[in-house]
Design a protein around this motif. Structure first.
Motif, PDB file in Angstrom:
ATOM      1  N   UNK A   1       0.850  -1.192   0.000  1.00  0.00           N
ATOM      2  CA  UNK A   1       0.000   0.000   0.000  1.00  0.00           C
ATOM      3  C   UNK A   1       0.875   1.227   0.000  1.00  0.00           C
ATOM      4  N   UNK A   2       0.426   2.222  -0.691  1.00  0.00           N
ATOM      5  CA  UNK A   2       1.133   3.498  -0.697  1.00  0.00           C
ATOM      6  C   UNK A   2       0.516   4.396   0.361  1.00  0.00           C
ATOM      7  N   UNK A   3       1.358   5.071   1.125  1.00  0.00           N
ATOM      8  CA  UNK A   3       0.863   6.001   2.129  1.00  0.00           C
ATOM      9  C   UNK A   3       0.409   5.300   3.388  1.00  0.00           C
ATOM     10  N   UNK A   4      -0.130   6.079   4.320  1.00  0.00           N
ATOM     11  CA  UNK A   4      -0.555   5.518   5.606  1.00  0.00           C
ATOM     12  C   UNK A   4      -1.772   4.616   5.437  1.00  0.00           C
ATOM     13  N   UNK A   5      -1.896   3.658   6.350  1.00  0.00           N
ATOM     14  CA  UNK A   5      -3.018   2.726   6.269  1.00  0.00           C
ATOM     15  C   UNK A   5      -4.209   3.175   7.112  1.00  0.00           C
ATOM     16  N   UNK A   6      -4.004   4.130   7.986  1.00  0.00           N
ATOM     17  CA  UNK A   6      -5.095   4.626   8.818  1.00  0.00           C
ATOM     18  C   UNK A   6      -4.901   6.130   9.031  1.00  0.00           C
ATOM     19  N   UNK A   7      -5.989   6.852   9.336  1.00  0.00           N
ATOM     20  CA  UNK A   7      -5.852   8.304   9.523  1.00  0.00           C
ATOM     21  C   UNK A   7      -4.886   8.689  10.633  1.00  0.00           C
ATOM     22  N   UNK A   8      -4.818   7.892  11.685  1.00  0.00           N
ATOM     23  CA  UNK A   8      -3.933   8.263  12.788  1.00  0.00           C
ATOM     24  C   UNK A   8      -2.459   8.023  12.468  1.00  0.00           C
ATOM     25  N   UNK A   9      -2.147   7.484  11.286  1.00  0.00           N
ATOM     26  CA  UNK A   9      -0.771   7.327  10.856  1.00  0.00           C
ATOM     27  C   UNK A   9      -0.382   8.377   9.812  1.00  0.00           C
ATOM     28  N   UNK A  10      -1.327   9.208   9.423  1.00  0.00           N
ATOM     29  CA  UNK A  10      -1.095  10.210   8.392  1.00  0.00           C
ATOM     30  C   UNK A  10      -0.698  11.526   9.047  1.00  0.00           C
ATOM     31  N   UNK A  11       0.558  11.966   8.887  1.00  0.00           N
ATOM     32  CA  UNK A  11       0.987  13.189   9.569  1.00  0.00           C
ATOM     33  C   UNK A  11       0.209  14.427   9.116  1.00  0.00           C
ATOM     34  N   UNK A  12      -0.181  14.476   7.848  1.00  0.00           N
ATOM     35  CA  UNK A  12      -0.963  15.626   7.376  1.00  0.00           C
ATOM     36  C   UNK A  12      -2.326  15.676   8.054  1.00  0.00           C
ATOM     37  N   UNK A  13      -2.971  14.524   8.168  1.00  0.00           N
ATOM     38  CA  UNK A  13      -4.265  14.469   8.833  1.00  0.00           C
ATOM     39  C   UNK A  13      -4.139  14.885  10.296  1.00  0.00           C
ATOM     40  N   UNK A  14      -3.102  14.383  10.979  1.00  0.00           N
ATOM     41  CA  UNK A  14      -2.918  14.719  12.394  1.00  0.00           C
ATOM     42  C   UNK A  14      -2.617  16.203  12.580  1.00  0.00           C
ATOM     43  N   UNK A  15      -1.824  16.772  11.679  1.00  0.00           N
ATOM     44  CA  UNK A  15      -1.522  18.199  11.757  1.00  0.00           C
ATOM     45  C   UNK A  15      -2.792  19.027  11.585  1.00  0.00           C
TER      46      UNK A  15
END
Length: 113
Positions: free
Chosen positions: A69-83
């Motif tokens: 998979x490309x990119x994070x697998x969950x929202x809590x692993x996505x730095x942009x989402x967390x920011x």
């Protein structure tokens, strides 16, 4: 009844080991040549098939490839989402503090007096 079950299990184990041996590539066979493994599996019930399954085949090859998979697998692993989530929380707390609605402290983690 028990003898019949043992006979069926012996035949099933032999067929499984024989099929595995025949389908195995020559470079993954350890110890003796493929034809010797086949003879061993067929002529020595229980011992031949179990020996083949334990030591006859090199099973240390690479694991089967899984789709990556490309990119994070969950929202809590996505730095942009967390920011963005952190910015939204801070903005909401500022707006509550500026409104002065008296609904409690601007920070929900702060205990009330």
């Amino acid at each position: 009844m028990l003898r019949g079950l043992v006979a069926v299990l012996s035949i099933a184990l032999t067929v499984f080991a024989l099929a595995d041996c025949v389908q195995t590539e020559d470079d993954k066979i350890r110890g003796i040549p493929k034809w010797a493994w086949i003879v061993l599996i067929v002529l020595l019930p229980w011992v031949g098939p179990i020996t083949w399954l334990v030591v006859g085949k090199d099973r240390t090859g690479p694991a089967p490839k899984r789709p990556q998979r490309r990119g994070p697998s969950a929202p809590d692993e996505d730095p942009d989402f967390l920011r963005k989530l952190d910015e939204d929380i801070r903005r909401e707390r500022r707006e509550r503090g500026q409104n002065g609605s008296g609904e409690g402290p601007a920070d929900p983690d702060t205990p009330r007096s």
